[in-house]
Design a protein around this motif. Structure first.
Motif, PDB file in Angstrom:
ATOM      1  N   GLU A   1       4.856   8.216   0.234  1.00  0.00           N
ATOM      2  CA  GLU A   1       5.386   8.287   1.602  1.00  0.00           C
ATOM      3  C   GLU A   1       4.604   9.250   2.490  1.00  0.00           C
ATOM      4  OE1 GLU A   1       7.432   7.122   4.715  1.00  0.00           O
ATOM      5  OE2 GLU A   1       7.592   6.213   2.747  1.00  0.00           O
ATOM      6  N   THR A   2       4.024  10.322   1.934  1.00  0.00           N
ATOM      7  CA  THR A   2       3.315  11.287   2.787  1.00  0.00           C
ATOM      8  C   THR A   2       2.072  10.662   3.401  1.00  0.00           C
ATOM      9  OG1 THR A   2       2.158  12.139   0.840  1.00  0.00           O
ATOM     10  CG2 THR A   2       4.161  13.291   1.537  1.00  0.00           C
ATOM     11  N   THR A   3       1.333   9.897   2.627  1.00  0.00           N
ATOM     12  CA  THR A   3       0.146   9.224   3.162  1.00  0.00           C
ATOM     13  C   THR A   3       0.550   8.169   4.173  1.00  0.00           C
ATOM     14  OG1 THR A   3      -0.980   9.581   1.062  1.00  0.00           O
ATOM     15  CG2 THR A   3      -1.917   7.941   2.536  1.00  0.00           C
ATOM     16  N   CYS A   4       1.618   7.456   3.889  1.00  0.00           N
ATOM     17  CA  CYS A   4       2.080   6.416   4.805  1.00  0.00           C
ATOM     18  C   CYS A   4       2.564   6.996   6.124  1.00  0.00           C
ATOM     19  CB  CYS A   4       3.202   5.613   4.171  1.00  0.00           C
ATOM     20  SG  CYS A   4       2.599   4.120   3.429  1.00  0.00           S
TER      21      CYS A   4
ATOM     22  N   PHE B   1       0.829  -1.200   0.000  1.00  0.00           N
ATOM     23  CA  PHE B   1       0.000   0.000   0.000  1.00  0.00           C
ATOM     24  C   PHE B   1       0.868   1.256   0.000  1.00  0.00           C
ATOM     25  CE2 PHE B   1      -2.207   3.264   2.529  1.00  0.00           C
ATOM     26  CZ  PHE B   1      -3.300   3.479   1.709  1.00  0.00           C
ATOM     27  N   CYS B   2       1.894   1.289   0.841  1.00  0.00           N
ATOM     28  CA  CYS B   2       2.773   2.455   0.920  1.00  0.00           C
ATOM     29  C   CYS B   2       3.530   2.666  -0.379  1.00  0.00           C
ATOM     30  CB  CYS B   2       3.764   2.320   2.079  1.00  0.00           C
ATOM     31  SG  CYS B   2       2.998   2.571   3.672  1.00  0.00           S
TER      32      CYS B   2
ATOM     33  N   LEU C   1      -0.379   7.616   8.242  1.00  0.00           N
ATOM     34  CA  LEU C   1      -0.974   6.382   8.758  1.00  0.00           C
ATOM     35  C   LEU C   1      -0.171   5.785   9.902  1.00  0.00           C
ATOM     36  CD1 LEU C   1      -2.118   4.573   5.500  1.00  0.00           C
ATOM     37  CD2 LEU C   1      -3.552   5.634   7.230  1.00  0.00           C
ATOM     38  N   ARG C   2       1.106   6.085   9.969  1.00  0.00           N
ATOM     39  CA  ARG C   2       1.939   5.518  11.034  1.00  0.00           C
ATOM     40  C   ARG C   2       1.614   6.105  12.406  1.00  0.00           C
ATOM     41  NH1 ARG C   2       6.011   6.105   6.929  1.00  0.00           N
ATOM     42  NH2 ARG C   2       6.383   4.050   6.050  1.00  0.00           N
ATOM     43  N   SER C   3       0.907   7.243  12.457  1.00  0.00           N
ATOM     44  CA  SER C   3       0.574   7.848  13.746  1.00  0.00           C
ATOM     45  C   SER C   3      -0.716   7.277  14.342  1.00  0.00           C
ATOM     46  CB  SER C   3       0.449   9.367  13.598  1.00  0.00           C
ATOM     47  OG  SER C   3      -0.629   9.677  12.734  1.00  0.00           O
ATOM     48  N   PHE C   4      -1.509   6.560  13.563  1.00  0.00           N
ATOM     49  CA  PHE C   4      -2.765   6.018  14.064  1.00  0.00           C
ATOM     50  C   PHE C   4      -2.602   5.009  15.205  1.00  0.00           C
ATOM     51  CE2 PHE C   4      -4.640   7.580  10.043  1.00  0.00           C
ATOM     52  CZ  PHE C   4      -5.624   8.369  10.617  1.00  0.00           C
TER      53      PHE C   4
END
Length: 153
Positions: free
Chosen positions: A91-94, A85-86, A97-100
């Motif tokens: 990378e900006t969207t990923c 997916f990443c 998502l890493r902070s969720f």
């Protein structure tokens, strides 16, 4: 069960049944125990997603071409899907998502602590705990109310 006894009542004494108060206290404890279980579930989900994301971060460099579960449904399979997916969305969207997972853990700890305070106030009948519990729920309710007003403006 609550029954009224046929006894004489002296002047100034109240005769009655506190079944309603017992039932409300029971509901307070029951709902807060369920909320504590939900808080623990959120903490567990946040930790599990964090493990998956961390495994997926390690796999991003391998440039996976597919997202499959041929080896079975496990954290490595989910990590491969996250890496896939990443690779597709950037990378900006990923990074967002890493902070969720951290947000899930923080929210779970807050819900667990608030529910524990509600249980404690119901079990111990401590008025100070009940006042703090009420104040925190009032702040949450007013915050939601204000957000709803701002959202529809």
């Amino acid at each position: 069960l609550c029954t009224l006894a046929n006894s004489t009542v002296k002047m100034g004494e109240k005769k009655g049944c506190d079944c309603g108060a017992k039932f409300c206290r029971f509901l307070l404890i029951l709902v807060n125990v369920l909320c504590m279980v939900g808080g623990i579930a959120l903490i567990g989900a946040g930790v599990a997603v964090k493990v998956i994301v961390d495994n997926g971060n390690a796999n991003i460099s391998t440039a996976l071409k597919t997202c499959d579960f041929r080896d079975g449904v496990n954290t490595q399979g989910f990590a491969n899907c996250f890496a896939f997916f990443c690779d597709r969305v950037g990378e900006t969207t990923c990074s967002a998502l890493r902070s969720f997972p951290l947000a899930f853990v923080i929210l779970g700890v807050f819900i667990f602590a608030l529910a524990f305070l509600g249980c404690l106030s119901g079990v111990k009948r401590n008025s100070f705990c009940i006042i703090i519990y009420f104040f925190l729920l009032l702040v949450i309710f007013l915050g939601q109310f204000i957000i709803a007003i701002v959202a529809f403006l």
